[in-house]
Scaffold this motif. Structure first.
Motif, PDB file in Angstrom:
ATOM      1  N   LEU A  80       0.864  -1.177   0.000  1.00 54.58           N
ATOM      2  CA  LEU A  80       0.000   0.000   0.000  1.00 54.58           C
ATOM      3  C   LEU A  80       0.899   1.225   0.000  1.00 54.58           C
ATOM      4  CD1 LEU A  80      -2.874   1.332   0.429  1.00 54.58           C
ATOM      5  CD2 LEU A  80      -2.287   1.354   2.861  1.00 54.58           C
ATOM      6  N   THR A  81       0.697   2.141  -0.953  1.00 59.54           N
ATOM      7  CA  THR A  81       1.443   3.397  -0.913  1.00 59.54           C
ATOM      8  C   THR A  81       0.500   4.530  -0.525  1.00 59.54           C
ATOM      9  OG1 THR A  81       1.259   4.229  -3.204  1.00 59.54           O
ATOM     10  CG2 THR A  81       2.876   2.481  -2.797  1.00 59.54           C
ATOM     11  N   LEU A  82       0.978   5.369   0.393  1.00 55.13           N
ATOM     12  CA  LEU A  82       0.142   6.403   1.002  1.00 55.13           C
ATOM     13  C   LEU A  82       0.723   7.784   0.764  1.00 55.13           C
ATOM     14  CD1 LEU A  82      -0.570   5.010   4.591  1.00 55.13           C
ATOM     15  CD2 LEU A  82      -2.282   5.526   2.877  1.00 55.13           C
ATOM     16  N   ALA A  83       0.170   8.513  -0.201  1.00 53.69           N
ATOM     17  CA  ALA A  83       0.495   9.930  -0.371  1.00 53.69           C
ATOM     18  C   ALA A  83      -0.767  10.722  -0.052  1.00 53.69           C
ATOM     19  CB  ALA A  83       0.964  10.198  -1.797  1.00 53.69           C
ATOM     20  N   GLY A  84      -0.608  12.021   0.157  1.00 49.27           N
ATOM     21  CA  GLY A  84      -1.776  12.797   0.578  1.00 49.27           C
ATOM     22  C   GLY A  84      -2.076  12.504   2.040  1.00 49.27           C
ATOM     23  N   ALA A  85      -2.810  13.384   2.669  1.00 47.75           N
ATOM     24  CA  ALA A  85      -3.065  13.247   4.110  1.00 47.75           C
ATOM     25  C   ALA A  85      -4.260  12.332   4.360  1.00 47.75           C
ATOM     26  CB  ALA A  85      -3.298  14.631   4.716  1.00 47.75           C
ATOM     27  N   MET A  86      -4.007  11.034   4.332  1.00 47.07           N
ATOM     28  CA  MET A  86      -5.079  10.051   4.523  1.00 47.07           C
ATOM     29  C   MET A  86      -5.396   9.803   5.999  1.00 47.07           C
ATOM     30  SD  MET A  86      -6.346   8.853   1.645  1.00 47.07           S
ATOM     31  CE  MET A  86      -6.363  10.553   1.120  1.00 47.07           C
ATOM     32  N   THR A  87      -4.359   9.768   6.843  1.00 47.82           N
ATOM     33  CA  THR A  87      -4.624   9.442   8.252  1.00 47.82           C
ATOM     34  C   THR A  87      -5.326  10.561   9.025  1.00 47.82           C
ATOM     35  OG1 THR A  87      -2.367  10.056   8.913  1.00 47.82           O
ATOM     36  CG2 THR A  87      -2.784   7.735   8.385  1.00 47.82           C
ATOM     37  N   PRO A  88      -5.078  11.855   8.727  1.00 48.39           N
ATOM     38  CA  PRO A  88      -5.796  12.879   9.505  1.00 48.39           C
ATOM     39  C   PRO A  88      -7.306  12.813   9.356  1.00 48.39           C
ATOM     40  CG  PRO A  88      -3.938  13.851   8.351  1.00 48.39           C
ATOM     41  CD  PRO A  88      -4.075  12.455   7.840  1.00 48.39           C
ATOM     42  N   PHE A 103      -4.108  -8.669   3.890  1.00 46.80           N
ATOM     43  CA  PHE A 103      -4.226  -8.164   2.513  1.00 46.80           C
ATOM     44  C   PHE A 103      -3.190  -7.083   2.189  1.00 46.80           C
ATOM     45  CE2 PHE A 103      -9.099  -9.159   2.555  1.00 46.80           C
ATOM     46  CZ  PHE A 103      -8.806 -10.517   2.558  1.00 46.80           C
ATOM     47  N   ILE A 104      -2.487  -6.569   3.211  1.00 44.79           N
ATOM     48  CA  ILE A 104      -1.404  -5.597   2.986  1.00 44.79           C
ATOM     49  C   ILE A 104      -0.160  -6.139   3.670  1.00 44.79           C
ATOM     50  CG2 ILE A 104      -0.541  -3.285   3.546  1.00 44.79           C
ATOM     51  CD1 ILE A 104      -3.437  -2.282   3.293  1.00 44.79           C
ATOM     52  N   ASP A 105       0.906  -6.314   2.901  1.00 47.85           N
ATOM     53  CA  ASP A 105       2.132  -6.940   3.409  1.00 47.85           C
ATOM     54  C   ASP A 105       3.234  -5.939   3.726  1.00 47.85           C
ATOM     55  OD1 ASP A 105       1.173  -9.703   3.022  1.00 47.85           O
ATOM     56  OD2 ASP A 105       1.207  -9.156   0.903  1.00 47.85           O
ATOM     57  N   TRP A 106       3.223  -4.805   3.038  1.00 53.51           N
ATOM     58  CA  TRP A 106       4.162  -3.737   3.375  1.00 53.51           C
ATOM     59  C   TRP A 106       3.595  -2.412   2.903  1.00 53.51           C
ATOM     60  CZ3 TRP A 106       8.150  -1.620  -0.260  1.00 53.51           C
ATOM     61  CH2 TRP A 106       8.061  -2.134  -1.557  1.00 53.51           C
ATOM     62  N   ILE A 107       4.128  -1.326   3.468  1.00 50.28           N
ATOM     63  CA  ILE A 107       3.561   0.005   3.239  1.00 50.28           C
ATOM     64  C   ILE A 107       4.689   0.987   2.935  1.00 50.28           C
ATOM     65  CG2 ILE A 107       2.352   1.940   4.377  1.00 50.28           C
ATOM     66  CD1 ILE A 107       0.799  -0.187   6.011  1.00 50.28           C
ATOM     67  N   VAL A 108       4.439   1.874   1.977  1.00 44.77           N
ATOM     68  CA  VAL A 108       5.322   3.017   1.739  1.00 44.77           C
ATOM     69  C   VAL A 108       4.475   4.267   1.954  1.00 44.77           C
ATOM     70  CG1 VAL A 108       6.897   4.178   0.165  1.00 44.77           C
ATOM     71  CG2 VAL A 108       6.621   1.697   0.010  1.00 44.77           C
ATOM     72  N   ALA A 109       4.875   5.102   2.891  1.00 42.38           N
ATOM     73  CA  ALA A 109       4.049   6.249   3.270  1.00 42.38           C
ATOM     74  C   ALA A 109       4.871   7.526   3.333  1.00 42.38           C
ATOM     75  CB  ALA A 109       3.406   5.999   4.638  1.00 42.38           C
ATOM     76  N   THR A 110       4.193   8.641   3.215  1.00 43.01           N
ATOM     77  CA  THR A 110       4.822   9.901   3.595  1.00 43.01           C
ATOM     78  C   THR A 110       4.978   9.876   5.115  1.00 43.01           C
ATOM     79  OG1 THR A 110       2.672  10.972   3.836  1.00 43.01           O
ATOM     80  CG2 THR A 110       3.778  11.188   1.695  1.00 43.01           C
ATOM     81  N   GLY A 111       5.987  10.584   5.620  1.00 45.41           N
ATOM     82  CA  GLY A 111       6.151  10.667   7.073  1.00 45.41           C
ATOM     83  C   GLY A 111       4.931  11.276   7.732  1.00 45.41           C
ATOM     84  N   ALA A 112       4.271  12.192   7.006  1.00 46.17           N
ATOM     85  CA  ALA A 112       3.089  12.863   7.552  1.00 46.17           C
ATOM     86  C   ALA A 112       1.994  11.858   7.900  1.00 46.17           C
ATOM     87  CB  ALA A 112       2.556  13.894   6.556  1.00 46.17           C
ATOM     88  N   MET A 216       9.260   5.162   5.060  1.00 43.66           N
ATOM     89  CA  MET A 216       9.040   6.601   4.877  1.00 43.66           C
ATOM     90  C   MET A 216      10.266   7.146   4.140  1.00 43.66           C
ATOM     91  SD  MET A 216       7.784   7.430   8.778  1.00 43.66           S
ATOM     92  CE  MET A 216       9.083   6.435   9.543  1.00 43.66           C
ATOM     93  N   PRO A 217      10.409   6.845   2.851  1.00 41.95           N
ATOM     94  CA  PRO A 217      11.661   7.181   2.156  1.00 41.95           C
ATOM     95  C   PRO A 217      11.964   8.669   2.077  1.00 41.95           C
ATOM     96  CG  PRO A 217      10.004   6.341   0.620  1.00 41.95           C
ATOM     97  CD  PRO A 217       9.476   6.106   1.985  1.00 41.95           C
ATOM     98  N   PRO A 269       5.911   7.979  -2.461  1.00 36.72           N
ATOM     99  CA  PRO A 269       5.513   6.588  -2.187  1.00 36.72           C
ATOM    100  C   PRO A 269       5.258   5.765  -3.449  1.00 36.72           C
ATOM    101  CG  PRO A 269       4.433   8.044  -0.644  1.00 36.72           C
ATOM    102  CD  PRO A 269       5.104   8.931  -1.665  1.00 36.72           C
ATOM    103  N   LYS A 270       4.597   6.360  -4.451  1.00 36.12           N
ATOM    104  CA  LYS A 270       4.317   5.643  -5.699  1.00 36.12           C
ATOM    105  C   LYS A 270       5.608   5.219  -6.378  1.00 36.12           C
ATOM    106  CE  LYS A 270       2.548   6.332 -10.411  1.00 36.12           C
ATOM    107  NZ  LYS A 270       1.948   7.275 -11.371  1.00 36.12           N
ATOM    108  N   ASN A 271       6.521   6.185  -6.564  1.00 30.72           N
ATOM    109  CA  ASN A 271       7.737   5.850  -7.301  1.00 30.72           C
ATOM    110  C   ASN A 271       8.663   4.952  -6.503  1.00 30.72           C
ATOM    111  OD1 ASN A 271       9.364   6.273  -9.791  1.00 30.72           O
ATOM    112  ND2 ASN A 271      10.847   6.867  -8.251  1.00 30.72           N
ATOM    113  N   PHE A 272       8.771   5.192  -5.199  1.00 33.79           N
ATOM    114  CA  PHE A 272       9.658   4.366  -4.375  1.00 33.79           C
ATOM    115  C   PHE A 272       9.268   2.894  -4.480  1.00 33.79           C
ATOM    116  CE2 PHE A 272      10.891   2.190  -0.509  1.00 33.79           C
ATOM    117  CZ  PHE A 272      12.232   2.514  -0.431  1.00 33.79           C
TER     118      PHE A 272
END
Length: 387
Positions: A80-88, A103-112, A216-217, A269-272
């Motif tokens: 799952l890649t997470l860009a944009g402020a999804m958690t707030p 269903f999700i094995d690893w995550i790439v997210a913004t630090g935010a 959080m690259p 997150p998408k490109n990483f």
């Protein structure tokens, strides 16, 4: 299943005896369009089926649901890649449900997304607000705005800052000295599990519990990175090696028989996530192919040259995906609308899977990959091949 170009993914263009192209995209062979019936109390599965009988982004969303179902049922490793402020806006528990189901094995997210997720675990104030406002007035009142969400400067942000700094300082001995950002996220998830009042509200805690690595690259471009600034000045804490992130993410693809991603927005997150293919093929020369499946939910345009809007098919030219012809779809619109629908659909139609526990395996995989890299390099030198 139909791909986003509207043709069956297993049909390939060929020429007839007159030299005319028989690509099914250019023939009248699609499903007959019969206006579907809407009904009271439709389930999410009913709604996705309804969408699949229509067109535009409704049909793309139905295709995304089919691809996600396929990803899960073929035991693909799912990122799952997470860009944009999804958690707030409260998407953390939706992510947690997908982690819990396997269903999700690893995550790439913004630090935010990691930072704001922790507010809910610690019970720090976040409220629905307004978007048509005077931000100078909000600033004077120490209210911080994310579009139509309000956060308090002192009670939320600065309180969270102290917690992040404290957790990284206190757990410096638990974090590997050469740490990836997944190691930092693991430590923060563990701390929230042990110390917060509402650990069940945090996807980072759920990731920690299920050995789901969270990368959080672009960690320096976030409040997690900002909170490492005092630690840097004080000479305390552990500072992540983001190139180790590159190695670990490449190792995950290398070790996956099938692999795919669900991308919320674009950005780093998408490109990483997608660059794992080129890392193995172009740089390490260990494995060719890239991802088997890609779903992106975005509002970005492809014609401005940005990665966020780049079509998934374009990624084939880089070796980011196995084929541009099937297993990929972009749904144009808002992730906050589409993501819960896709998750509910997957939870409705797919059986839970055993978690892959990648966090516990990643270091060993990198060591294995390093040995193969050196063996290949040595073999090429002996045989006189140019590297």
């Amino acid at each position: 299943m139909h791909d986003h170009n509207g043709h069956h993914p297993h049909h390939h263009p060929h020429h007839d005896h007159d030299g005319m192209d028989e690509d099914p995209r250019h023939s009248f062979t699609g499903r007959k369009l019969e206006p579907p019936k809407v009904s009271a109390d439709m389930t999410v599965t009913d709604l996705i089926k309804f969408y699949g009988l229509t067109g535009y982004n409704a049909r793309r969303l139905a295709e995304a649901a089919e691809i996600l179902e396929d990803m899960i049922n073929t035991n693909s490793t799912v990122c799952l890649t997470l860009a944009g402020a999804m958690t707030p806006i409260g998407m953390g528990r939706t992510i947690s449900a997908m982690i819990e189901a396997g269903f999700i094995d690893w995550i790439v997210a913004t630090g935010a997304n990691v930072y704001h997720d922790l507010h809910f675990a610690y019970g720090l104030p976040v409220r629905q607000g307004h978007f048509d406002v005077d931000d100078d007035v909000l600033y004077a009142k120490q209210i911080v705005r994310i579009y139509d969400v309000y956060i308090k400067e002192l009670e939320t942000l600065q309180a969270q800052d102290l917690l992040v700094q404290k957790d990284i300082k206190e757990r410096a001995d638990e974090i590997p000295k050469n740490a990836s950002t997944a190691d930092i996220a693991y430590a923060l998830g563990k701390a929230a599990k042990e110390n917060s009042r509402h650990p069940e509200k945090s996807f980072l805690v759920k990731a920690y519990e299920n050995n789901v690595p969270v990368y959080m690259p672009a960690i320096g471009d976030s409040s997690i990175g900002l909170n490492m600034l005092p630690l840097l000045f004080e000479g305390k804490g552990v500072f992540p090696n983001t190139i180790l992130d590159v190695a670990e993410s490449a190792a995950i693809l290398w070790k996956s028989e099938k692999s795919g991603g669900l991308e919320l927005g674009g950005g780093v997150p998408k490109n990483f996530f997608q660059q794992t293919g080129p890392a193995l093929y172009q740089i390490l020369k260990i494995k060719e192919g890239g991802q088997d499946y890609l779903i992106q939910l975005t509002d970005a345009r492809p014609d401005t040259g940005g990665l966020s809007g780049a079509t998934l098919q374009e990624g084939k030219s880089w070796g980011k995906i196995k084929t541009s012809h099937r297993g990929n779809v972009i749904v144009y619109g808002d992730s906050s609308v589409y993501f819960p629908l896709l998750c509910s659909y997957a939870l409705s139609v797919c059986k839970p899977r055993k978690q892959k526990q990648i966090y516990a395996k990643k270091d060993g995989w990198v060591e294995e990959m390093k040995k193969i890299y050196f063996a290949n390099k040595s073999g090429n030198k002996k045989s006189g091949k140019r590297l």
